[in-house]
Design an enzyme around this catalytic site. Sequence first.
Site, PDB file in Angstrom:
ATOM      1  N   GLY A   1      -1.865  13.735 -32.770  1.00 25.12           N
ATOM      2  CA  GLY A   1      -0.957  14.869 -32.619  1.00 25.12           C
ATOM      3  C   GLY A   1      -0.894  15.426 -31.214  1.00 25.12           C
ATOM      4  O   GLY A   1      -0.712  16.624 -31.021  1.00 25.12           O
ATOM      5  N   SER A   2      -1.037  14.584 -30.193  1.00 25.44           N
ATOM      6  CA  SER A   2      -1.002  15.074 -28.808  1.00 25.44           C
ATOM      7  C   SER A   2       0.125  14.469 -27.990  1.00 25.44           C
ATOM      8  O   SER A   2       0.107  14.530 -26.766  1.00 25.44           O
ATOM      9  CB  SER A   2      -2.322  14.776 -28.103  1.00 25.44           C
TER      10      SER A   2
ATOM     11  N   ASP B   1       9.014   5.592 -29.825  1.00 25.00           N
ATOM     12  CA  ASP B   1       7.560   5.491 -29.914  1.00 25.00           C
ATOM     13  C   ASP B   1       7.132   4.111 -30.423  1.00 25.00           C
ATOM     14  O   ASP B   1       6.272   3.456 -29.827  1.00 25.00           O
ATOM     15  CB  ASP B   1       7.006   6.578 -30.844  1.00 25.00           C
TER      16      ASP B   1
ATOM     17  N   ILE C   1      16.510  12.726 -24.531  1.00 25.71           N
ATOM     18  CA  ILE C   1      17.884  12.199 -24.432  1.00 25.71           C
ATOM     19  C   ILE C   1      18.097  11.002 -25.350  1.00 25.71           C
ATOM     20  O   ILE C   1      19.201  10.501 -25.477  1.00 25.71           O
ATOM     21  CB  ILE C   1      18.298  11.849 -22.979  1.00 25.71           C
TER      22      ILE C   1
ATOM     23  N   GLU D   1      13.494  12.418 -21.128  1.00 18.46           N
ATOM     24  CA  GLU D   1      12.938  13.164 -22.261  1.00 18.46           C
ATOM     25  C   GLU D   1      14.038  13.918 -23.003  1.00 18.46           C
ATOM     26  O   GLU D   1      14.898  14.556 -22.388  1.00 18.46           O
ATOM     27  CB  GLU D   1      11.894  14.158 -21.731  1.00 18.46           C
TER      28      GLU D   1
HETATM   29  P1  ADP Z   1       1.360  11.845 -32.365  1.00 12.43           P
HETATM   30  O1  ADP Z   1       2.083  10.641 -32.865  1.00 12.43           O
HETATM   31  O2  ADP Z   1       2.032  12.479 -31.211  1.00 12.43           O
HETATM   32  O3  ADP Z   1      -0.083  11.596 -32.082  1.00 12.43           O
HETATM   33  P2  ADP Z   1       2.012  12.786 -35.007  1.00 12.43           P
HETATM   34  O4  ADP Z   1       1.967  14.131 -35.609  1.00 12.43           O
HETATM   35  O5  ADP Z   1       3.303  12.055 -35.004  1.00 12.43           O
HETATM   36  O6  ADP Z   1       1.416  12.933 -33.525  1.00 12.43           O
HETATM   37  O7  ADP Z   1       0.981  11.826 -35.736  1.00 12.43           O
HETATM   38  C1  ADP Z   1      -0.348  12.239 -35.992  1.00 12.43           C
HETATM   39  C2  ADP Z   1      -0.744  11.794 -37.392  1.00 12.43           C
HETATM   40  O8  ADP Z   1      -0.901  10.365 -37.444  1.00 12.43           O
HETATM   41  C3  ADP Z   1      -2.087  12.325 -37.816  1.00 12.43           C
HETATM   42  O9  ADP Z   1      -1.979  13.631 -38.360  1.00 12.43           O
HETATM   43  C4  ADP Z   1      -2.507  11.305 -38.877  1.00 12.43           C
HETATM   44  O10 ADP Z   1      -1.866  11.549 -40.114  1.00 12.43           O
HETATM   45  C5  ADP Z   1      -1.943  10.010 -38.333  1.00 12.43           C
HETATM   46  N1  ADP Z   1      -2.973   9.276 -37.548  1.00 12.43           N
HETATM   47  C6  ADP Z   1      -2.832   8.777 -36.298  1.00 12.43           C
HETATM   48  N2  ADP Z   1      -3.968   8.152 -35.892  1.00 12.43           N
HETATM   49  C7  ADP Z   1      -4.850   8.258 -36.905  1.00 12.43           C
HETATM   50  C8  ADP Z   1      -6.215   7.832 -37.097  1.00 12.43           C
HETATM   51  N3  ADP Z   1      -6.879   7.194 -36.144  1.00 12.43           N
HETATM   52  N4  ADP Z   1      -6.809   8.131 -38.269  1.00 12.43           N
HETATM   53  C9  ADP Z   1      -6.139   8.788 -39.228  1.00 12.43           C
HETATM   54  N5  ADP Z   1      -4.868   9.224 -39.103  1.00 12.43           N
HETATM   55  C10 ADP Z   1      -4.215   8.964 -37.963  1.00 12.43           C
HETATM   56 MG    MG Z   2       4.035  10.574 -33.700  1.00 13.10          MG
END
Ligand code: ADP
Ligand code: MG
Length: 394
Positions: free
Chosen positions: A129-130, A179, A42, A40
């Site tokens: 966003g998790s 990712d 790196i 993580e």
């Molecule tokens: P992570 O990739 O860790 O989940 P990010 O902040 O990089 O977090 O990405 C989240 C963003 O991706 C959301 O705010 C949205 O804009 C977009 N997103 C991902 N999946 C969806 C979905 N099923 N519907 C709409 N937007 C999505």
């Molecule tokens: Mg992301």
Amino acid sequence: MRQVSSRKEMMDLTQEFYNAFKVAPESLYRAPARINLIGEHIDYNGGRVLPAAISCYIKALVSKRDDTIISAYSTNTKSGYSIDLNRIKYDKANGWCNYVFGVFQTLRLAGYHIPFGLNILINSEIPLGSGLSSSAALLDLVTYVANDIYNLGISLKNIAKLAQNCENSFCGLRCGIMDEASIALGLRDKCLLLDCAKYEYEYIDLDLGDYTFVVMKTNVPRSLVSSKYNDRVDECQKGLRAIQQDFNVDNLCELHEEDLLRVEKLIGDELIYRRVRHVITENERVRKFVRALRSKNIEELGRILNASHKSLKEDYEVTGEYLDAIQEAAIYAGAIGARMTGAGFGGCAIALIKKSSFEEFKEKVIDYYFKKVQLEPDVFNVDIVDGPMKVEDY
Ligand code: ADP
Ligand code: MG
């Protein structure tokens, strides 16, 4: 997390597709989420990471259009937008659809011919966003769909690269290749030993016998990620410059644990030294983890996971109260080892547990975590799965 959609669910989705676009869907595609097992923070220091695709999916129902409009709707955000292929540009008002439109623009800029538009309904069980990479899953999925429908002949490796280009150039996030690559190149029961700087990889068998990885979601959104993330990048660069007075290296991951004494003297600054110590020891942990996987040494895998969390907590300072609480909860509940996964500051952690103990483990984690932070976490079983695919045609 469910792995197979029920017929009823598919009928509901088909209905939503019809409501959004007034036509029937033609095909269903899906892509998985990802966890990072070890390595993580790196990737931007020349190190290797070890992610795997998990059975938690984003789906796309798609139909072709006879004009040049891309129309997208998400059942997660309950919002959708349309754009003409010939007039795509980033627009904040298009919200999440920038991820979709950006893919088409990235493909066009790379010279691919996109002759007609699509209707795309997105439905995802990957929490947004998790830290399980819902954004990369969305970008990989849309790139995969376009590649399939327009017959572009792009390899999975390059699908990830184009999706990452889109996240960088169109969406404006300075993320690495981890990712997008871990999702596009996902393979059942394998993890990906990935050199992010060179974009080279090999698959490692993830044969854990009676053991399995579970995902624990803290249910606190990652906060401050981008600013703290950039701080860590800067701190590592500062450390590297100090070290380069005496070591002939291009990045921190060329150093080894034996170098730490000399490194400490060269850096001087206590905080910068701790950041560098995390990078050097984490990179060694990737090597040790792969060795332990190959020799199926489960106890050693657990020790390495715990050591990684400790280093991310104390030296790199990217865990925070909730990730620390859930890691502690996992150990209390009998995990062999546990650590945060992804960028940190909230999001998700993973634990290595005995398969047969899942229900009891889950209950104990929820109980411990709730007592500690007054929040309910989500704890779910995952399989390690293949990357994006077409599920069916209608
Ligand atoms: P992570 O990739 O860790 O989940 P990010 O902040 O990089 O977090 O990405 C989240 C963003 O991706 C959301 O705010 C949205 O804009 C977009 N997103 C991902 N999946 C969806 C979905 N099923 N519907 C709409 N937007 C999505
Ligand atoms: Mg992301």
